[in-house]
Design a protein around this motif. Structure first.
Motif, PDB file in Angstrom:
ATOM      1  N   MET A 282     -15.710 108.192  -7.639  1.00  0.00           N
ATOM      2  CA  MET A 282     -14.896 106.971  -7.727  1.00  0.00           C
ATOM      3  C   MET A 282     -13.534 107.279  -8.333  1.00  0.00           C
ATOM      4  O   MET A 282     -12.498 106.788  -7.868  1.00  0.00           O
ATOM      5  N   GLY A 283     -13.539 108.089  -9.401  1.00  0.00           N
ATOM      6  CA  GLY A 283     -12.279 108.460 -10.030  1.00  0.00           C
ATOM      7  C   GLY A 283     -11.386 109.246  -9.091  1.00  0.00           C
ATOM      8  O   GLY A 283     -10.177 108.999  -9.016  1.00  0.00           O
ATOM      9  N   ALA A 284     -11.979 110.184  -8.354  1.00  0.00           N
ATOM     10  CA  ALA A 284     -11.204 110.972  -7.390  1.00  0.00           C
ATOM     11  C   ALA A 284     -10.636 110.096  -6.283  1.00  0.00           C
ATOM     12  O   ALA A 284      -9.510 110.303  -5.827  1.00  0.00           O
ATOM     13  N   ASP A 285     -11.415 109.112  -5.862  1.00  0.00           N
ATOM     14  CA  ASP A 285     -10.949 108.184  -4.826  1.00  0.00           C
ATOM     15  C   ASP A 285      -9.752 107.378  -5.317  1.00  0.00           C
ATOM     16  O   ASP A 285      -8.773 107.184  -4.598  1.00  0.00           O
ATOM     17  N   LEU A 286      -9.814 106.926  -6.568  1.00  0.00           N
ATOM     18  CA  LEU A 286      -8.683 106.200  -7.151  1.00  0.00           C
ATOM     19  C   LEU A 286      -7.489 107.117  -7.354  1.00  0.00           C
ATOM     20  O   LEU A 286      -6.343 106.746  -7.067  1.00  0.00           O
ATOM     21  N   GLY A 287      -7.756 108.322  -7.862  1.00  0.00           N
ATOM     22  CA  GLY A 287      -6.667 109.258  -8.144  1.00  0.00           C
ATOM     23  C   GLY A 287      -5.924 109.702  -6.908  1.00  0.00           C
ATOM     24  O   GLY A 287      -4.727 110.021  -6.973  1.00  0.00           O
ATOM     25  N   SER A 288      -6.612 109.734  -5.768  1.00  0.00           N
ATOM     26  CA  SER A 288      -5.968 110.170  -4.531  1.00  0.00           C
ATOM     27  C   SER A 288      -5.335 109.016  -3.745  1.00  0.00           C
ATOM     28  O   SER A 288      -4.778 109.238  -2.674  1.00  0.00           O
ATOM     29  N   ASN A 289      -5.437 107.810  -4.287  1.00  0.00           N
ATOM     30  CA  ASN A 289      -4.886 106.630  -3.611  1.00  0.00           C
ATOM     31  C   ASN A 289      -3.405 106.479  -3.958  1.00  0.00           C
ATOM     32  O   ASN A 289      -3.052 106.004  -5.041  1.00  0.00           O
ATOM     33  N   GLU A 290      -2.529 106.854  -3.051  1.00  0.00           N
ATOM     34  CA  GLU A 290      -1.086 106.810  -3.305  1.00  0.00           C
ATOM     35  C   GLU A 290      -0.577 105.394  -3.512  1.00  0.00           C
ATOM     36  O   GLU A 290       0.383 105.163  -4.249  1.00  0.00           O
TER      37      GLU A 290
ATOM     38  N   SER B 112     -16.286 111.604 -16.982  1.00  0.00           N
ATOM     39  CA  SER B 112     -16.517 111.706 -15.532  1.00  0.00           C
ATOM     40  C   SER B 112     -15.414 111.007 -14.755  1.00  0.00           C
ATOM     41  O   SER B 112     -14.883 111.542 -13.768  1.00  0.00           O
ATOM     42  N   VAL B 113     -15.057 109.800 -15.190  1.00  0.00           N
ATOM     43  CA  VAL B 113     -14.030 109.028 -14.476  1.00  0.00           C
ATOM     44  C   VAL B 113     -12.659 109.696 -14.595  1.00  0.00           C
ATOM     45  O   VAL B 113     -11.948 109.856 -13.600  1.00  0.00           O
ATOM     46  N   ILE B 114     -12.290 110.079 -15.816  1.00  0.00           N
ATOM     47  CA  ILE B 114     -10.970 110.675 -16.032  1.00  0.00           C
ATOM     48  C   ILE B 114     -10.833 111.995 -15.281  1.00  0.00           C
ATOM     49  O   ILE B 114      -9.805 112.263 -14.641  1.00  0.00           O
ATOM     50  N   MET B 115     -11.861 112.822 -15.333  1.00  0.00           N
ATOM     51  CA  MET B 115     -11.813 114.089 -14.599  1.00  0.00           C
ATOM     52  C   MET B 115     -11.719 113.846 -13.101  1.00  0.00           C
ATOM     53  O   MET B 115     -11.001 114.553 -12.378  1.00  0.00           O
ATOM     54  N   GLY B 116     -12.436 112.823 -12.626  1.00  0.00           N
ATOM     55  CA  GLY B 116     -12.356 112.476 -11.215  1.00  0.00           C
ATOM     56  C   GLY B 116     -10.959 112.058 -10.811  1.00  0.00           C
ATOM     57  O   GLY B 116     -10.442 112.473  -9.763  1.00  0.00           O
ATOM     58  N   ILE B 117     -10.315 111.239 -11.637  1.00  0.00           N
ATOM     59  CA  ILE B 117      -8.945 110.785 -11.357  1.00  0.00           C
ATOM     60  C   ILE B 117      -7.985 111.972 -11.330  1.00  0.00           C
ATOM     61  O   ILE B 117      -7.129 112.079 -10.439  1.00  0.00           O
ATOM     62  N   ILE B 118      -8.116 112.863 -12.304  1.00  0.00           N
ATOM     63  CA  ILE B 118      -7.235 114.037 -12.366  1.00  0.00           C
ATOM     64  C   ILE B 118      -7.423 114.931 -11.136  1.00  0.00           C
ATOM     65  O   ILE B 118      -6.453 115.384 -10.519  1.00  0.00           O
ATOM     66  N   ILE B 119      -8.698 115.155 -10.772  1.00  0.00           N
ATOM     67  CA  ILE B 119      -8.976 115.988  -9.596  1.00  0.00           C
ATOM     68  C   ILE B 119      -8.429 115.335  -8.333  1.00  0.00           C
ATOM     69  O   ILE B 119      -7.804 115.993  -7.493  1.00  0.00           O
ATOM     70  N   GLY B 120      -8.642 114.037  -8.193  1.00  0.00           N
ATOM     71  CA  GLY B 120      -8.157 113.326  -7.012  1.00  0.00           C
ATOM     72  C   GLY B 120      -6.644 113.304  -6.927  1.00  0.00           C
ATOM     73  O   GLY B 120      -6.076 113.366  -5.826  1.00  0.00           O
ATOM     74  N   ARG B 121      -5.995 113.225  -8.073  1.00  0.00           N
ATOM     75  CA  ARG B 121      -4.533 113.122  -8.096  1.00  0.00           C
ATOM     76  C   ARG B 121      -3.848 114.467  -7.869  1.00  0.00           C
ATOM     77  O   ARG B 121      -2.844 114.561  -7.142  1.00  0.00           O
TER      78      ARG B 121
END
Length: 307
Positions: free
Chosen positions: A45-53, A117-126
């Protein structure tokens, strides 16, 4: 995920949990699998948010307004449900879970696990997720959610005392989504007034109840892209804050109050989090609340925009 698939995985787990012995090794194994699935779900979920331009483009323009809307809707919905829980005095729902009371570190560990988990996901996605891998995020979220819903169902089925709590609640179980909706609307209208928005606009933004994809599209089509973007980002923030706050609210304000931040998402995405932090007793009320609020989104958003 489709509503009927959610029902299938959840109630399949409940049926299995009801049939097997409470001391069965499978129950202990399912708990470990559920925690692993929870980490995967939150990271995806975090990666999905992080990759959302689109989200990052809107942050600079309306990020602070959206964050304030999300905070106010959560605060007022939590407070209303907290005082309701204190009023009806349902054992196991009005205080922190047994695991958290007996082991204070447990609540802190789950909070850290969720946040990390969420923060790491956002960083990875971004910063690191390649475009060709973005397409796997949606299936990964769905598969891990299916696994989690099944695991949650097994725990519910194995916990016979849940039926006693539900009997105490009775018809009052429907008061839960009502109070969350009222608290959300009070918070959104109040912050909207302070920020200079009309009452109908503010209420429409809050009426997304965390369902950012639908509320953003509805408001964009019925009102305009500016308010639609605000609704989209507000409900993204609400879901993100919910993920982080659920363990804290469950520990200090009780499992029932922990249902409030998630709004419509307690039917699916945040249901496993509520179970982990608030216990099995609040899962069925959370699911019903999420289903009711999800139904209200396409009704209330157009209603408030036409005021």
């Amino acid at each position: 995920m489709d509503f009927y698939l959610i029902l299938f995985f959840l109630f399949s787990g409940i049926f299995l949990g009801w049939k097997i012995n409470k001391d069965n090794y499978f129950l202990k194994l399912s708990d470990k699998i559920t925690k692993l699935g929870l980490v995967i779900l939150l990271a995806a979920m975090g990666a999905d948010l992080g990759s959302n331009e689109e989200i990052f483009r809107q942050l600079g323009q309306i990020g602070l307004q959206a964050l304030l809307f999300a905070i106010f809707t959560i605060i007022f919905s939590v407070l209303l449900l907290y005082f309701f829980a204190k009023l009806i005095l349902v054992k196991g729902l009005t205080s922190g879970t047994k695991k958290q009371v007996d082991n204070p570190e447990g609540g802190g560990n789950i909070t850290f696990l969720i946040f990390f988990s969420v923060i790491m996901g956002i960083i990875i996605g971004r910063f690191w997720l390649q475009a060709e891998f973005h397409s796997i995020l949606a299936p990964l979220i769905n598969y891990s959610l299916a696994l989690l819903l099944f695991g949650v169902g097994v725990d519910i089925g194995a916990s016979r005392e849940i039926l006693a709590d539900l009997k105490v609640l009775g018809w009052k179980i429907l008061a839960i989504p009502f109070l969350i909706a009222v608290g959300t609307l009070i918070g959104s209208v109040l912050i909207g007034f302070l920020l200079g928005f009309a009452v109908g606009e503010s209420a429409a933004v809050g009426s997304g109840f965390g369902w950012y994809s639908l509320s953003g599209v509805l408001i964009s089509n019925l009102h305009g892209p500016e308010l639609g973007s605000l609704a989209f980002l507000t409900n993204v923030f609400r879901e993100l804050l919910t993920v982080i706050l659920i363990p804290v609210i469950a520990k200090y304000m009780g499992g029932l109050a922990a249902i409030a931040p998630g709004g419509a998402t307690t039917m699916d995405v945040t249901l496993p989090l509520i179970k982990e932090a608030g216990g099995e007793a609040v899962v069925i009320p959370a699911f019903i609340s999420g289903a009711v609020l999800s139904t209200l989104v396409p009704i209330l958003v157009p209603f408030f925009l036409n005021l």
